[in-house]
Motif scaffolding. Sequence first.
Motif, PDB file in Angstrom:
ATOM      1  N   ARG A  83       0.830  -1.213   0.000  1.00  0.00           N
ATOM      2  CA  ARG A  83       0.000   0.000   0.000  1.00  0.00           C
ATOM      3  C   ARG A  83       0.863   1.261   0.000  1.00  0.00           C
ATOM      4  NH1 ARG A  83      -4.666  -0.149  -1.855  1.00  0.00           N
ATOM      5  NH2 ARG A  83      -5.675   1.235  -0.386  1.00  0.00           N
ATOM      6  N   GLN A  86       1.826   1.764  -3.535  1.00  0.00           N
ATOM      7  CA  GLN A  86       0.694   2.065  -4.426  1.00  0.00           C
ATOM      8  C   GLN A  86       0.066   3.421  -4.129  1.00  0.00           C
ATOM      9  OE1 GLN A  86      -2.600  -0.687  -4.207  1.00  0.00           O
ATOM     10  NE2 GLN A  86      -3.894   0.648  -5.461  1.00  0.00           N
ATOM     11  N   LEU A  87      -0.068   3.749  -2.851  1.00  0.00           N
ATOM     12  CA  LEU A  87      -0.964   4.839  -2.489  1.00  0.00           C
ATOM     13  C   LEU A  87      -0.341   5.961  -1.681  1.00  0.00           C
ATOM     14  CD1 LEU A  87      -4.092   5.267  -2.751  1.00  0.00           C
ATOM     15  CD2 LEU A  87      -4.295   4.322  -0.461  1.00  0.00           C
ATOM     16  N   TYR A  94       3.780   1.654  -8.943  1.00  0.00           N
ATOM     17  CA  TYR A  94       2.728   0.647  -9.095  1.00  0.00           C
ATOM     18  C   TYR A  94       3.313  -0.740  -9.378  1.00  0.00           C
ATOM     19  CZ  TYR A  94      -0.196   4.786  -9.327  1.00  0.00           C
ATOM     20  OH  TYR A  94      -0.813   5.970  -9.036  1.00  0.00           O
ATOM     21  N   VAL A 119      -7.444  -8.020  -4.710  1.00  0.00           N
ATOM     22  CA  VAL A 119      -8.451  -7.041  -5.163  1.00  0.00           C
ATOM     23  C   VAL A 119      -7.746  -5.750  -5.593  1.00  0.00           C
ATOM     24  CG1 VAL A 119     -10.453  -5.651  -4.461  1.00  0.00           C
ATOM     25  CG2 VAL A 119     -10.246  -8.023  -3.678  1.00  0.00           C
ATOM     26  N   LYS A 120      -6.780  -5.320  -4.780  1.00  0.00           N
ATOM     27  CA  LYS A 120      -6.069  -4.067  -5.108  1.00  0.00           C
ATOM     28  C   LYS A 120      -5.211  -4.253  -6.363  1.00  0.00           C
ATOM     29  CE  LYS A 120      -7.602  -2.324  -1.211  1.00  0.00           C
ATOM     30  NZ  LYS A 120      -8.698  -1.373  -1.144  1.00  0.00           N
ATOM     31  N   LEU A 123      -7.338  -3.899  -9.360  1.00  0.00           N
ATOM     32  CA  LEU A 123      -7.616  -2.491  -9.685  1.00  0.00           C
ATOM     33  C   LEU A 123      -6.465  -1.887 -10.495  1.00  0.00           C
ATOM     34  CD1 LEU A 123      -9.197  -0.975  -6.427  1.00  0.00           C
ATOM     35  CD2 LEU A 123     -10.264  -1.149  -8.665  1.00  0.00           C
ATOM     36  N   TYR A 127      -6.742  -0.497 -14.535  1.00  0.00           N
ATOM     37  CA  TYR A 127      -6.603   0.906 -14.950  1.00  0.00           C
ATOM     38  C   TYR A 127      -5.172   1.364 -15.260  1.00  0.00           C
ATOM     39  CZ  TYR A 127     -11.407   1.512 -13.339  1.00  0.00           C
ATOM     40  OH  TYR A 127     -12.760   1.412 -13.173  1.00  0.00           O
ATOM     41  N   LEU A 128      -4.175   0.760 -14.624  1.00  0.00           N
ATOM     42  CA  LEU A 128      -2.862   1.407 -14.651  1.00  0.00           C
ATOM     43  C   LEU A 128      -1.725   0.607 -15.254  1.00  0.00           C
ATOM     44  CD1 LEU A 128      -2.765   3.117 -11.141  1.00  0.00           C
ATOM     45  CD2 LEU A 128      -2.835   4.264 -13.335  1.00  0.00           C
ATOM     46  N   GLU A 135      -8.477  -2.953 -24.261  1.00  0.00           N
ATOM     47  CA  GLU A 135      -9.121  -2.770 -22.964  1.00  0.00           C
ATOM     48  C   GLU A 135      -9.734  -4.068 -22.435  1.00  0.00           C
ATOM     49  OE1 GLU A 135      -7.930  -0.347 -21.964  1.00  0.00           O
ATOM     50  OE2 GLU A 135      -8.674   1.596 -22.651  1.00  0.00           O
ATOM     51  N   GLN A 161     -16.057  -3.894  -9.093  1.00  0.00           N
ATOM     52  CA  GLN A 161     -15.025  -3.074  -9.746  1.00  0.00           C
ATOM     53  C   GLN A 161     -14.795  -3.486 -11.202  1.00  0.00           C
ATOM     54  OE1 GLN A 161     -13.907  -0.220  -8.615  1.00  0.00           O
ATOM     55  NE2 GLN A 161     -15.321  -0.669  -6.948  1.00  0.00           N
ATOM     56  N   LEU A 164     -17.703  -1.960 -13.106  1.00  0.00           N
ATOM     57  CA  LEU A 164     -17.586  -0.506 -13.291  1.00  0.00           C
ATOM     58  C   LEU A 164     -16.434  -0.162 -14.233  1.00  0.00           C
ATOM     59  CD1 LEU A 164     -18.316   0.666  -9.625  1.00  0.00           C
ATOM     60  CD2 LEU A 164     -19.868   0.663 -11.573  1.00  0.00           C
ATOM     61  N   ALA A 165     -15.366  -0.953 -14.161  1.00  0.00           N
ATOM     62  CA  ALA A 165     -14.251  -0.726 -15.092  1.00  0.00           C
ATOM     63  C   ALA A 165     -14.690  -1.024 -16.522  1.00  0.00           C
ATOM     64  CB  ALA A 165     -13.055  -1.586 -14.712  1.00  0.00           C
ATOM     65  N   ALA A 168     -16.225   2.052 -17.753  1.00  0.00           N
ATOM     66  CA  ALA A 168     -15.232   3.112 -17.971  1.00  0.00           C
ATOM     67  C   ALA A 168     -14.336   2.798 -19.169  1.00  0.00           C
ATOM     68  CB  ALA A 168     -14.388   3.305 -16.714  1.00  0.00           C
ATOM     69  N   LEU A 169     -14.031   1.519 -19.366  1.00  0.00           N
ATOM     70  CA  LEU A 169     -13.125   1.139 -20.467  1.00  0.00           C
ATOM     71  C   LEU A 169     -13.882   0.929 -21.780  1.00  0.00           C
ATOM     72  CD1 LEU A 169     -10.940  -1.451 -18.480  1.00  0.00           C
ATOM     73  CD2 LEU A 169     -10.360   0.920 -19.008  1.00  0.00           C
TER      74      LEU A 169
ATOM     75  N   ASP B 484      -6.445   2.830   5.280  1.00  0.00           N
ATOM     76  CA  ASP B 484      -5.504   1.725   5.475  1.00  0.00           C
ATOM     77  C   ASP B 484      -5.202   1.549   6.963  1.00  0.00           C
ATOM     78  OD1 ASP B 484      -5.167   0.760   2.939  1.00  0.00           O
ATOM     79  OD2 ASP B 484      -3.440   2.025   2.467  1.00  0.00           O
ATOM     80  N   LEU B 517      -9.232   5.961  -9.630  1.00  0.00           N
ATOM     81  CA  LEU B 517      -8.487   5.492 -10.809  1.00  0.00           C
ATOM     82  C   LEU B 517      -9.184   5.911 -12.098  1.00  0.00           C
ATOM     83  CD1 LEU B 517      -7.431   2.006  -9.438  1.00  0.00           C
ATOM     84  CD2 LEU B 517      -5.883   3.850 -10.109  1.00  0.00           C
ATOM     85  N   GLN B 518     -10.514   5.906 -12.070  1.00  0.00           N
ATOM     86  CA  GLN B 518     -11.236   6.360 -13.277  1.00  0.00           C
ATOM     87  C   GLN B 518     -10.954   7.841 -13.547  1.00  0.00           C
ATOM     88  OE1 GLN B 518     -15.412   5.431 -12.985  1.00  0.00           O
ATOM     89  NE2 GLN B 518     -15.036   3.252 -12.768  1.00  0.00           N
ATOM     90  N   ARG B 521      -7.474   8.323 -14.844  1.00  0.00           N
ATOM     91  CA  ARG B 521      -7.365   7.885 -16.240  1.00  0.00           C
ATOM     92  C   ARG B 521      -7.853   8.982 -17.190  1.00  0.00           C
ATOM     93  NH1 ARG B 521      -7.460   3.132 -19.375  1.00  0.00           N
ATOM     94  NH2 ARG B 521      -8.983   3.308 -21.033  1.00  0.00           N
TER      95      ARG B 521
END
Lengths: 251, 528
Positions: A83, A86-87, A94, A119-120, A123, A127-128, A135, A161, A164-165, A168-169, B484, B517-518, B521
Amino acid sequence: MVACSAGTAGNDWNSLANLRTRDVLRALPEGGGSRPERLAWAAAELGDQPVTEGNLQAAERVLAELAGGDDAIAPEAAYLRARIYQLHRATPDYARAAAIYQELAERWPRSHWAQLGLVKLALLELYLLPGAAKEEDRIATAEKLLARVEEPPLRRDLQLQIGLAGIALRVPIARFLPHLVAAARFGGIGGSAREDILVQIGVLSSRCGEWAQAREFFERYLQEFPRNARAFAVRERLAEVNRHLAPEGGP
Amino acid sequence: MRFRRRHLSLWFLLLAYGAACWWVFTRSTPVWRRRPVTIYFAHWQIERGPPAGIDAVIRRYEELNPRVHVVQLAIPGGTIYPQWLRSNLAGGTGADLLEWGSWVPGTKDIPARYFSPLTSELAKPNPYNRGTSQEKIAWQDTFHDGLLAPRRESPDPGQIYAVNLTEHSLRLFANAGLMRQIAGRVVELKTFDDLRRLLVQVRTYAQRTGQPISGIAGSRDTTRALVEPLLVPTMLREVYAMDEGGQLFLYNRQLLAGYLEGKWRYSDPAVKAALGLIREVTDAMKPGFQQLRRDDAMLEFLRGQALFFFYGTWDATSLHQLASFEIKTYKLPPVTPDDPKVGPMVLGIMGEGMGETGLSMYLNKDSAHPAEALDFLKFITSVPGNQIFTDHSLWLPAVNGVVVPEPIRNFRDYLQGYAFGQAPIDAIGSEASMEWDRHFYELIGEQGSVDRFAATMDRLGPTAIRTDLTSELRNTLLLVKPQDVQIVGWAGLAGDAARTRQSELEMGQTMSEGLALQMRRVLEKTAN
């Protein structure tokens, strides 16, 4: 998961749960003695304001050392370490985070932290992370990770997710809609996301001709949110769906 | 002897005076606290009604809870409340319970930084509803609208941070006597075109009689409220075209992203048609209205110098108490598909839903008495508590089972139609909104023009909207990072409640990360 009795006073976990990181750092001025204490200290360093690169590096060193162990603390420490990359860092790494999530899942596949890490990781893949030619490949990669997630609430979160992706994609609806449906059927989605997913499944199902499914979700929406401003449009869509279903023998 | 005794008395008096000064200048708290816990309830509703309603609720609550003293802090809105809110929260002196709204400028990050989610409490019945129709119902389901706004405005899509005290809608208040003088009767307004024609009659009447009468009382605040419903009808097709996810509604982040991706522009025909409607209503206001505030518009209406005053039902109590004339209340007549000017662009009537609750109260996460503060929130939003608030304020209740007093019963008659999104395009982000306000003069009045205003907004839009989407992203991350730490904390605690909270946090965090993330992007794809 770390039991509260495993060497660290419940007070420290309680302070972390309520974001009173300063209390933990005050209680553990030397960084803690036992492994649970050191984990609590590192977690407090992540959230203590102002967060500095120095704090993050100190926390990362402790977490790396804890992750090298072989007890319940190790996967949790590895997860937090990922984490950070990543964050929490000002400039995220990443690829490094993804590598730690992968390693975590291979070493302790059944650990909650490894499962949450998958799960992370998904994600990041959605997206990344580079490597996807198109896609839809991102959806496929996330689905491979989904197959390794065994905890039902985490499977729900990842399926939501992926769905929803998919939107978005801009991949074809049929490719991601089953994930949204699975997440909604599992339940437990709160806040505005709950209203959104019921309408979305209704509308997206209509768009690809899955009329019975559209009707089910529109009706659920109207039952749960009859006063929402969207209810008027949902009623109109439901009437249209019912017109399509009528020749097929529906009521 | 007598002299010494007098001397002693003088010393004693001086000592007592010194002690009193020391107490006043160093402590400034009562010498004896009658109740061990004091909680502070801060809001900006200083209109007639709410302060009296909240006072009445506090009196009853203190009778039931002798340990707790509740202090109501009514802080003027506008520019004072946002500054007061931020400085007190940052300084650790924020009230225990605070009003917040997403439209309050420059405060978007406040919920994520300073408020506690109420989600798990909202899933349980409200104990103060015992013996009422809402007794066994989850607290969140006792609200008339199921807490639509707190769900929609939550910084974390899986959580609910606020509960609401009242329900409101926007209404057109008319001076019935003046309308009879101008139109010969009290007119029924069914469509926007009816309003348009009546406003022309007002102008003709004012010119003929030489009286300074405007169609609509104008001010910066009330015009904003009037403009927003007019921005929506012609843009609905555009919104539905952008709605790839099938939500039948767009969040601000989606409208911002849509602009950056080139899906809409201020100079689109649909937006220009809406701007034309705005010119029509602002032409019915007196010149210079943009320099005026809500109270000025209300005074203009109360003096009989404007036929209509447009604002929320929150002003109804003040208007009815202060006006010396009969007031008739209308819904803003809808722009319909048969409108002679913009009809072909209108998909259908825009709805008001079935009433949305408001006056959202949040729990300060640094409250010294969170349990007592939460308990007071439960009381004021229970059937008996909200009934007291409604009866004393004459504001609509937010809670099911509360009897609506006769004078305000018709405020619950709502227009049914389509929904648009979180906010119209004038309010989708701080920067875009600021540019809108700064250049609004280019739209209105004799010198203004739709084309000029749209061109200006499209020139400034890309930068402003990119800044706004970046802020949305930053606010989302602001929420995600500390989670977190909290997740690790809850994981370390034993018990089902801790497992539930951990799981809720994990779900909410993953959803927020997905949204972040959306946004990221879109920002990356549309850079340069």
